[in-house]
Motif scaffolding. Structure first.
Motif, mmCIF file in Angstrom:
data_model
loop_
_atom_site.group_PDB
_atom_site.id
_atom_site.type_symbol
_atom_site.label_atom_id
_atom_site.label_comp_id
_atom_site.label_asym_id
_atom_site.label_seq_id
_atom_site.Cartn_x
_atom_site.Cartn_y
_atom_site.Cartn_z
ATOM 1 N N SER A 445 0.845 -1.195 0.000
ATOM 2 C CA SER A 445 0.000 0.000 0.000
ATOM 3 C C SER A 445 0.878 1.242 0.000
ATOM 4 O O SER A 445 1.810 1.367 0.796
ATOM 5 C CB SER A 445 -0.917 0.009 1.222
ATOM 6 O OG SER A 445 -1.893 -0.989 1.100
ATOM 7 N N SER A 446 0.564 2.147 -0.891
ATOM 8 C CA SER A 446 1.341 3.370 -1.034
ATOM 9 C C SER A 446 0.546 4.539 -0.457
ATOM 10 O O SER A 446 -0.551 4.375 0.070
ATOM 11 C CB SER A 446 1.662 3.614 -2.505
ATOM 12 O OG SER A 446 0.467 3.587 -3.277
ATOM 13 N N SER A 546 9.146 -3.275 -0.304
ATOM 14 C CA SER A 546 8.420 -3.612 0.919
ATOM 15 C C SER A 546 8.918 -2.750 2.065
ATOM 16 O O SER A 546 10.121 -2.532 2.207
ATOM 17 C CB SER A 546 8.626 -5.081 1.277
ATOM 18 O OG SER A 546 8.178 -5.923 0.237
ATOM 19 N N PRO A 547 8.012 -2.257 2.917
ATOM 20 C CA PRO A 547 8.451 -1.513 4.098
ATOM 21 C C PRO A 547 9.084 -2.450 5.118
ATOM 22 O O PRO A 547 8.857 -3.662 5.094
ATOM 23 C CB PRO A 547 7.141 -0.913 4.637
ATOM 24 C CG PRO A 547 6.078 -1.843 4.146
ATOM 25 C CD PRO A 547 6.556 -2.364 2.820
ATOM 26 N N THR A 570 11.847 -10.270 9.349
ATOM 27 C CA THR A 570 13.154 -10.203 10.006
ATOM 28 C C THR A 570 13.853 -8.884 9.684
ATOM 29 O O THR A 570 13.462 -8.177 8.747
ATOM 30 C CB THR A 570 14.039 -11.375 9.550
ATOM 31 O OG1 THR A 570 14.430 -11.157 8.181
ATOM 32 C CG2 THR A 570 13.294 -12.699 9.663
ATOM 33 N N PRO A 571 14.894 -8.539 10.449
ATOM 34 C CA PRO A 571 15.654 -7.311 10.134
ATOM 35 C C PRO A 571 16.206 -7.310 8.717
ATOM 36 O O PRO A 571 16.406 -6.250 8.118
ATOM 37 C CB PRO A 571 16.768 -7.315 11.185
ATOM 38 C CG PRO A 571 16.218 -8.109 12.319
ATOM 39 C CD PRO A 571 15.370 -9.169 11.683
ATOM 40 N N GLY A 572 16.471 -8.485 8.169
ATOM 41 C CA GLY A 572 16.982 -8.573 6.806
ATOM 42 C C GLY A 572 15.915 -8.577 5.732
ATOM 43 O O GLY A 572 16.221 -8.748 4.553
ATOM 44 N N GLY A 573 14.653 -8.390 6.126
ATOM 45 C CA GLY A 573 13.568 -8.302 5.156
ATOM 46 C C GLY A 573 12.983 -9.635 4.736
ATOM 47 O O GLY A 573 12.236 -9.702 3.757
ATOM 48 N N VAL A 616 4.458 -8.220 0.785
ATOM 49 C CA VAL A 616 5.121 -9.525 0.858
ATOM 50 C C VAL A 616 5.131 -10.124 -0.547
ATOM 51 O O VAL A 616 4.167 -10.755 -0.978
ATOM 52 C CB VAL A 616 4.408 -10.457 1.856
ATOM 53 C CG1 VAL A 616 5.089 -11.827 1.877
ATOM 54 C CG2 VAL A 616 4.402 -9.843 3.244
ATOM 55 N N HIS A 617 6.202 -9.902 -1.279
ATOM 56 C CA HIS A 617 6.311 -10.433 -2.634
ATOM 57 C C HIS A 617 6.517 -11.945 -2.623
ATOM 58 O O HIS A 617 6.117 -12.646 -3.546
ATOM 59 C CB HIS A 617 7.483 -9.777 -3.371
ATOM 60 C CG HIS A 617 7.416 -8.286 -3.392
ATOM 61 N ND1 HIS A 617 8.409 -7.481 -2.886
ATOM 62 C CD2 HIS A 617 6.451 -7.432 -3.837
ATOM 63 C CE1 HIS A 617 8.081 -6.212 -3.026
ATOM 64 N NE2 HIS A 617 6.901 -6.154 -3.601
ATOM 65 N N ARG A 618 7.160 -12.421 -1.568
ATOM 66 C CA ARG A 618 7.444 -13.851 -1.445
ATOM 67 C C ARG A 618 7.555 -14.192 0.031
ATOM 68 O O ARG A 618 8.120 -13.424 0.810
ATOM 69 C CB ARG A 618 8.734 -14.210 -2.177
ATOM 70 C CG ARG A 618 9.255 -15.624 -1.893
ATOM 71 C CD ARG A 618 10.484 -15.942 -2.711
ATOM 72 N NE ARG A 618 10.129 -16.110 -4.127
ATOM 73 C CZ ARG A 618 9.687 -17.244 -4.670
ATOM 74 N NH1 ARG A 618 9.551 -18.328 -3.899
ATOM 75 N NH2 ARG A 618 9.396 -17.324 -5.941
ATOM 76 N N LEU A 619 6.999 -15.333 0.403
ATOM 77 C CA LEU A 619 7.190 -15.852 1.748
ATOM 78 C C LEU A 619 8.407 -16.773 1.732
ATOM 79 O O LEU A 619 8.420 -17.776 1.009
ATOM 80 C CB LEU A 619 5.957 -16.613 2.220
ATOM 81 C CG LEU A 619 4.753 -15.752 2.636
ATOM 82 C CD1 LEU A 619 3.505 -16.608 2.793
ATOM 83 C CD2 LEU A 619 5.051 -14.992 3.922
#
Length: 856
Positions: A445-446, A546-547, A570-573, A616-619
């Motif tokens: 969402s933007s 992703s934010p 996670t901190p690494g996205g 979330v482009h990918r889990l």
């Protein structure tokens, strides 16, 4: 001149703001005052209300829903029930009646708009959003000026009363009956309910019978505008009428007047959604202008339409349909003059269709991802092929077949046959285009500022591309339609369509504009184009990201009712989903009549939209603690729509078909499968580690097949997440026997466990997900004494029938001074971890002074 325009603009915005403020100030409920109680006391109060059915009655499975105009209301069961004790009001409510039998279902089907009724039941406030950014039913109904849900139990809760032959809903009642008759004619013309339901939506705007699977496939490709009555429908309708009247040698002025009068009837017949109301108003203004020879600019017509609709109802401004309709139409009017030169040498029909399709896709893109968080790269091809096919062939065939069925059934079925073949071709093409998920991009969402920046950058790119193309050709060959074309009857009919309005209502460029731009930017044209493209691509890039990240980890306990679903970032996205909730379906066997056409499903309707909204482009992993439906049921939709890299589960199977389907889907999509077990570890990134504690390794089956375990709770996956110096314990639905077994193992081998690096085990845990929704069969005193959680989170459904969470569990948690957070009362709970500190916030405020955020 500029100052005068700024003053007029300020006055317009000020007037609009005052109109909104006045309207919103008067949008409140009079029911509490009528009952002489506060709003909080109205909840679940037994009341008796008299009034009129104010909408079509929808009977879906075991529920009937409609709007009711309440004219009087009183306490049901009070000492006096005389009419004079009823408070007279005029307020709209949503009525939900739970039906007890198939006979009641048939009885409810006979209720109609305009019926005078006496209704007994209870009042409920509409639900507020349970998750951050989730759909807020309460806010939505507020824009419809509805503040209460009226719950009835059984068809006997409604009694029809004597009513006058004429009331405010009589005209709409006749319209409902006409729509019903036309729908029956459509069913007689088409051989299957699948085709009939599709054609009803296409021709009449009746979407209740549209196959949900078909609708989802159209949505994935950005084709839902085809299934909704829009400007193109009004354009075809108006142009056809004008052409027929011309063949009948009716004068031009009379033809324009007749069509202008008939357009409101078509708008009403097709449901009067904001998009079709907009198209109808634009068409009427265009026809009036053609008759009087005035107001030939499309933007003026569009602006007047918006003004009239917002004066009537300022809440239209919040309607997604209103916003998309006006933005796309306005965008076509503004951007088409910049796009047409690129296709000037193409054949007229093909070039025009390609230009319209590309422009429409570019213009609608930011609003599509803003509201729906996805965009298919195949959307252009699908729209280019299917829009003309459906609009100019299938739609007319279906309309004529429906009308012909009143006179000649065999002829109608003969005419419907080619439409059915084209529909089958359409369904096949849509399904084929949806096979590969790689073409569907997910966008978080933007903000409105991002949307505005996108439109500004896009205009700059197209403007300088047009200048570059013009300079290359050394000639100004941009074709502008003669402004006198508005006098053409066919033209005025097409003016209602945003696509054709973009071509036909475009005004010529101001004289000298090209010379001015050339003089000012002749030496910088290529630089300006390059900078515009870079800016536009940069805006797209930032909107796609992703934010999150930035040395902060987040654990989001989603509100999915009576079930579990937890999203870890996670901190690494990296994104990890623990469980997926699930909605139980009891409409089987003799209760099959209870099944609804498109029932609520937590995975499809809550989890997947939230994942897309959060970018979330990918889990990177889905961790399924066990196979019970309230944890696994929603994951089918997740695997269908979100790319997943890895699936961890407890290494057992259930005897339920949905669970086996889920694993087969994972295999089909080549998702890596791992059976989680004690001592297993996984590091999603450098700052995050997951240590699996339970179940223990199961005995190997001689058949080399996964064991089938009917009792799944005992084998729930338990694990510790270590992230940013904090620790989280996840327990699924572990029972007290599993807790005891794990504690024995950890205690017995505590020294060896520490030697293996399991430093968090046996120490105080920062956050614990309480097992089994707070059941009394879990979370023992020994368990809590071992882990000593600072924060406890209970994922539980409001008003569940299991008595969760159990009072004894809550007392035990209070006994170890653990802060308790619950999804049933607080909604979604988000816990952010950074440098050993926790920040907790939740969606629903408990008190007016509650800040919703606590730091540990």
């Amino acid at each position: 001149m500029p100052i005068r325009h700024m003053v007029l603009l300020w006055l317009a915005f000020s007037g609009g703001g005052l109109h909104w403020y006045w309207h919103d100030m008067h949008n409140d409920s009079s029911i509490p005052d009528a009952l002489h109680v506060s709003s909080s006391m109205v909840e679940d109060m037994p009341v008796q209300a008299a009034g009129l059915i104010a909408s079509e009655v929808q009977v879906d499975g075991d529920r009937t829903q409609f709007e009711m105009r309440v004219t009087s209301i009183n306490h049901y069961g009070s000492h006096s029930k005389k009419d004079e004790n009823r408070a007279l009001i005029s307020e709209q409510v949503i009525v939900h009646i739970k039906l007890a039998s198939k006979q009641e279902q048939q009885l409810a089907a006979a209720w109609q708009r305009g019926d005078a009724i006496l209704l007994r039941g209870t009042l409920k406030a509409p639900a507020k959003a349970g998750n951050f950014g989730g759909f807020d039913y309460s806010e939505y109904l507020h824009t419809q000026e509805i503040h209460w849900l009226f719950k009835g139990d059984g068809a006997a809760s409604l009694q029809k009363q004597e009513a006058s032959l004429w009331n405010r809903y009589t005209l709409f009642r006749w319209n409902d009956q006409l729509r019903e008759q036309l729908g029956q004619r459509m069913e007689s013309a088409f051989t299957s309910l699948h085709h009939a339901g599709y054609m009803k939506g296409l021709v009449l705007g009746v979407t209740d019978e549209l196959d949900p699977a078909t609708y989802n496939e159209f949505t994935q490709l950005g084709l839902t505008h085809i299934l909704a009555i829009s400007g193109m429908h009004v354009a075809v309708y108006a142009a056809t009428l004008l052409y027929l009247l011309k063949l009948l040698r009716v004068s031009r002025e009379t033809s324009l007047t007749v069509v202008m009068i008939l357009i409101p009837a078509y708008v009403l017949l097709t449901g009067a959604s904001p998009s079709v109301v907009r198209a109808g108003i634009m068409a009427m203004i265009g026809l009036f202008a053609a008759r009087r020879g005035m107001l030939k600019d499309g933007l003026n017509i569009l602006s007047i339409s918006a003004l009239l609709m917002l004066i009537w109802n300022p809440y239209y401004l919040l309607s997604v349909s209103f916003q998309l309709s006006f933005l796309v139409t306005g965008g076509l009017l503004i951007y088409m003059p910049l796009m047409k030169p690129f296709f000037a040498k193409w054949p007229f029909l093909i070039g025009g269709e390609v230009a319209i399709t590309i422009t429409a896709q570019l213009v609608s893109f930011p609003m599509t991802v803003f509201y729906f968080n996805q965009f298919s790269l195949l959307s252009f091809a699908a729209n280019f092929v299917l829009v003309p096919l459906i609009t100019y062939i299938v739609l007319p065939l279906g309309t004529v077949a429906m009308g012909l069925s009143f006179l000649w059934g065999d002829g109608a079925r003969t005419l419907a046959w080619p439409a059915e073949q084209l529909n089958d071709l359409t369904f096949l093409l849509v399904k084929w285009l949806n096979v590969d998920d790689a073409y569907v991009s997910i966008w978080p969402s933007s903000s409105i500022l991002w949307v505005m920046a996108y439109y500004a950058a896009l205009y700059s790119v197209l403007y300088w591309l047009k200048r570059w193309l013009t300079s290359r050709r050394q000639t100004n060959d941009i074709t502008v339609l003669n402004s006198t074309a508005i006098s053409s009857p066919i033209y005025t009919g097409l003016a209602a369509s945003p696509e054709w309005a973009a071509i036909l209502h475009t005004a010529p460029e101001p004289e000298g504009a090209g010379k001015f731009a050339s003089r000012q930017w002749n030496g910088y044209r290529h630089l300006a184009l390059a900078l515009s493209v870079i800016a536009w691509l940069g805006i797209l890039y930032t909107g796609y990201q992703s934010p999150g990240g930035g040395n902060t980890g987040t654990v989001q306990y989603l509100d999915v009712g009576q079930g579990d679903s937890i999203l870890i970032t996670t901190p690494g996205g990296k994104h990890i989903l623990v469980d997926g909730g699930g909605t139980m379906d009891f409409a089987t066997g003799k209760n099959a009549w209870r099944k609804r056409a498109d029932p609520y499903e937590v995975g499809k309707d809550t989890i997947v939209p939230l994942l897309k909204q959060r970018g979330v482009h990918r889990l990177d992993a889905v961790i399924l603690t066990h196979g019970d439906h309230d944890h696994a049921g929603g994951l089918q939709a997740v695997l269908d729509q979100i790319p997943v890299s890895t699936l961890f589960f407890n290494g057992t199977l259930t005897d339920k078909t949905p669970f086996r389907k889920l694993l087969n889907t994972a295999l089909d999509k080549q998702i890596k499968l791992y059976g989680a077990h004690h001592s297993m570890e996984w590091e999603p990134d450098q700052a995050t580690k997951i240590r699996f504690l339970y179940p223990f390794t199961l005995p190997e089956d001689e058949s080399e097949q996964l064991p089938v375990m009917k009792e799944q709770n005992h084998y729930s996956v338990a694990m510790i997440l270590e992230m940013e110096g904090t620790s989280f314990l996840f327990t699924g639905d572990m029972d007290d026997a599993a807790e005891s077994s794990l504690l024995s193992e950890l205690t017995r081998f505590s020294s060896s466990v520490k030697d293996k690096g399991m430093g968090a085990v046996g120490k105080a845990i920062d956050v614990m997900k309480i097992a089994h929704h707070g059941s009394k069969y879990s979370t023992s005193e020994e368990w809590l004494s071992y882990w000593r959680p600072k924060v406890s989170v209970i994922s539980v459904g409001a008003t569940n029938t299991y008595g969760h969470p159990n009072e004894a569990v809550l007392e035990r948690l209070s006994g170890v001074d653990s802060a308790i957070y619950r999804t049933d009362t607080m909604g979604e709970i988000q816990i952010r971890a950074q440098q050993g500190k926790l920040s907790v916030r939740y969606q629903r405020k408990q008190y007016k002074t509650d800040t919703n955020t606590t730091t540990y």
